[in-house]
Enzyme design. Structure first.
Site, PDB file in Angstrom:
ATOM      1  N   ARG A 107       0.868  -1.192   0.000  1.00  0.00           N
ATOM      2  CA  ARG A 107       0.000   0.000   0.000  1.00  0.00           C
ATOM      3  C   ARG A 107       0.894   1.228   0.000  1.00  0.00           C
ATOM      4  NH1 ARG A 107      -5.012   2.101   3.670  1.00  0.00           N
ATOM      5  NH2 ARG A 107      -6.010   0.609   2.280  1.00  0.00           N
ATOM      6  N   HIS A 134      -7.547   0.807  -6.172  1.00  0.00           N
ATOM      7  CA  HIS A 134      -7.742   0.088  -4.899  1.00  0.00           C
ATOM      8  C   HIS A 134      -8.481  -1.226  -5.224  1.00  0.00           C
ATOM      9  CE1 HIS A 134      -7.902  -0.664  -0.765  1.00  0.00           C
ATOM     10  NE2 HIS A 134      -8.773   0.222  -0.344  1.00  0.00           N
ATOM     11  N   GLN A 137     -10.406  -3.563  -2.640  1.00  0.00           N
ATOM     12  CA  GLN A 137     -11.669  -2.966  -2.180  1.00  0.00           C
ATOM     13  C   GLN A 137     -12.803  -3.310  -3.152  1.00  0.00           C
ATOM     14  OE1 GLN A 137     -12.153  -0.657   0.667  1.00  0.00           O
ATOM     15  NE2 GLN A 137     -14.270  -1.162   0.185  1.00  0.00           N
ATOM     16  N   ASP A 230     -16.721   8.433  -1.021  1.00  0.00           N
ATOM     17  CA  ASP A 230     -15.416   8.246  -0.380  1.00  0.00           C
ATOM     18  C   ASP A 230     -15.036   9.605   0.206  1.00  0.00           C
ATOM     19  OD1 ASP A 230     -12.826   7.384   0.273  1.00  0.00           O
ATOM     20  OD2 ASP A 230     -12.045   7.618  -1.763  1.00  0.00           O
ATOM     21  N   CYS A 271     -16.146   2.939   1.258  1.00  0.00           N
ATOM     22  CA  CYS A 271     -14.981   2.075   1.532  1.00  0.00           C
ATOM     23  C   CYS A 271     -14.492   2.229   2.965  1.00  0.00           C
ATOM     24  CB  CYS A 271     -13.860   2.397   0.543  1.00  0.00           C
ATOM     25  SG  CYS A 271     -13.437   4.142   0.483  1.00  0.00           S
ATOM     26  N   ARG A 316     -13.959  -7.180   3.132  1.00  0.00           N
ATOM     27  CA  ARG A 316     -12.556  -6.959   2.764  1.00  0.00           C
ATOM     28  C   ARG A 316     -11.723  -8.188   3.118  1.00  0.00           C
ATOM     29  NH1 ARG A 316     -10.256  -2.258   2.417  1.00  0.00           N
ATOM     30  NH2 ARG A 316      -8.839  -3.479   1.138  1.00  0.00           N
TER      31      ARG A 316
HETATM   32  N1  NVA Z   1      -9.485   7.571  -1.465  1.00  0.00           N
HETATM   33  C1  NVA Z   1      -9.150   7.092  -0.148  1.00  0.00           C
HETATM   34  C2  NVA Z   1      -9.510   5.653  -0.014  1.00  0.00           C
HETATM   35  C3  NVA Z   1      -9.297   5.081   1.367  1.00  0.00           C
HETATM   36  C4  NVA Z   1      -9.650   3.624   1.468  1.00  0.00           C
HETATM   37  C5  NVA Z   1      -7.684   7.322   0.114  1.00  0.00           C
HETATM   38  O1  NVA Z   1      -6.871   7.044  -0.772  1.00  0.00           O
HETATM   39  O2  NVA Z   1      -7.349   7.808   1.205  1.00  0.00           O
HETATM   40  N1   CP Z   2     -11.103   0.892   2.906  1.00  0.00           N
HETATM   41  C1   CP Z   2      -9.825   0.798   3.301  1.00  0.00           C
HETATM   42  O1   CP Z   2      -8.927   0.525   2.508  1.00  0.00           O
HETATM   43  O2   CP Z   2      -9.621   1.024   4.620  1.00  0.00           O
HETATM   44  P1   CP Z   2      -8.225   1.146   5.353  1.00  0.00           P
HETATM   45  O3   CP Z   2      -7.587   2.435   4.880  1.00  0.00           O
HETATM   46  O4   CP Z   2      -8.548   1.181   6.815  1.00  0.00           O
HETATM   47  O5   CP Z   2      -7.366  -0.022   4.985  1.00  0.00           O
END
Ligand code: NVA
Ligand code: CP
Length: 340
Positions: A107, A134, A137, A230, A271, A316
């Protein structure tokens, strides 16, 4: 279906059949977990590395629990606790980890980083979120949609908010592959990039789905089966963008008015994490600064649709388990033999 050895970097690389296979496998894994079946024999003795250059609750916990359920060991590398990127290149890191681990989750920031990792690791690499995509997800979201609606084909899926980032891009991809009618509802400058839209339109043509981009909230929400949003500012974005984002995206907040225009059996999805009240540090800070009680979704909507949202969060884990299992050589038949 043999997905052994495949990377999982973006759903652009997967066919509808393969995506549906991950969902089928996740559903079986969920069922056996609920039945209390021991699945630790499936991948016992294997180990996975979990690299997080951005923070996480769901994704990290899902990878860890799923790996342990499958009998695997895990090593978590936090945003500061390794040499990655600072003292050691991604290619060198991939070469080292690939000799110790059977799979690597990443990540972080640019998609090119996870792709470089994959090119050099020699073991499956799984994208746990980049700025652009992502994909894990998406499987959780589609499994949840299946659980609520049966077949996802033909559903009207509306995404409200910043549609040009990881969530908007990935949802448009998965919807176009699986035959949903995807609508991105946002100001024009937040539409996904034109090249990706064109590619998704092609996939939608083949799957019987469609892609619509609109600034019109009333038009978008009418007849929706799933309304999705989101956060307005994603991880890694600078604080300076908050004011502009709040001004631009406030008309695209998911309110009860939006949900009331949707189908009577519609669900809201997110999400997570979500700013639906002021019970978080950032939620409170921004709420006080801009005079808000919530941001991308009202607390009323969030509470009313909490069940699908938390089902989605639980999914998830089951779907990430399916991704690791399939790419490490476990198929549905093997899991089914464990069922009593
Ligand atoms: N768009 C958000 C998704 C988090 C799961 C981010 O990248 O922070
Ligand atoms: N939705 C999601 O990816 O959550 P986290 O950032 O907590 O992993």
């Amino acid at each position: 279906m043999n997905l052994k050895g495949r990377h999982f970097l973006t759903l652009k690389d997967y066919s509808a059949e393969e995506i549906n296979y991950f969902l089928d496998l996740a559903a079986v894994l969920k069922e056996v977990k609920k039945a209390g079946t021991d699945t630790t024999g499936l991948l016992r003795g294997k180990n996975v590395a979990l690299i997080f250059e951005k923070t996480s609750t769901r994704t990290r916990c899902s990878f860890e629990v799923a790996a342990h359920d499958l009998g695997m060991g895990t090593t978590y590398l936090d945003p500061d606790g390794s040499q990655i990127g600072k003292k050691e290149s991604i290619a060198d890191t991939a070469n080292v980890l690939g000799r110790m681990f059977d799979g690597i989750e990443y990540r972080g920031y640019g998609q090119e980083i996870v792709e470089e990792l994959a090119a050099n690791a020699g073991v499956p690499v799984w994208n746990g979120l980049t700025n652009e995509y992502h994909p894990t997800q998406m499987l959780a979201d589609m499994l949840t949609a299946r659980e609520y609606f049966g077949d996802v084909k033909g559903l009207k899926f509306v995404y409200m908010g910043d549609a040009r980032y990881n969530m908007g891009n990935s949802l448009m991809i998965v919807c176009s592959k699986l035959g949903l009618h995807f609508t991105a509802c946002a100001p024009k400058k937040y539409f996904p990039n034109a090249e990706l839209v064109e590619q998704c339109k092609q996939w939608a043509k083949e799957s019987g789905g469609s892609i619509t981009l609109t600034e019109d909230v009333e038009f978008a929400s009418k007849g929706a089966h799933i309304v999705y949003t989101d956060v307005w500012v994603s991880m890694g974005e600078p604080d300076e963008v908050w004011t502009e984002r709040i001004n631009d995206l406030s008309p695209y907040k998911v309110t009860m008015d939006v949900m009331n225009r949707a189908e009577s059996n519609a669900i809201f999805m997110h999400c997570l994490p979500a700013f639906h009240d002021k019970k978080t540090k950032i939620g409170k800070e921004m709420g006080d600064r801009f005079g808000f009680e919530d941001m991308e979704v009202t607390d009323e909507v969030f509470q009313k649709y909490a069940k699908p949202v938390f089902d989605e969060a639980e999914n998830r884990m089951h779907t990430i388990k399916a991704v690791m299992a399939a790419t490490l050589g476990i198929d549905i038949g093997k899991v089914k033999t464990l069922q009593v």
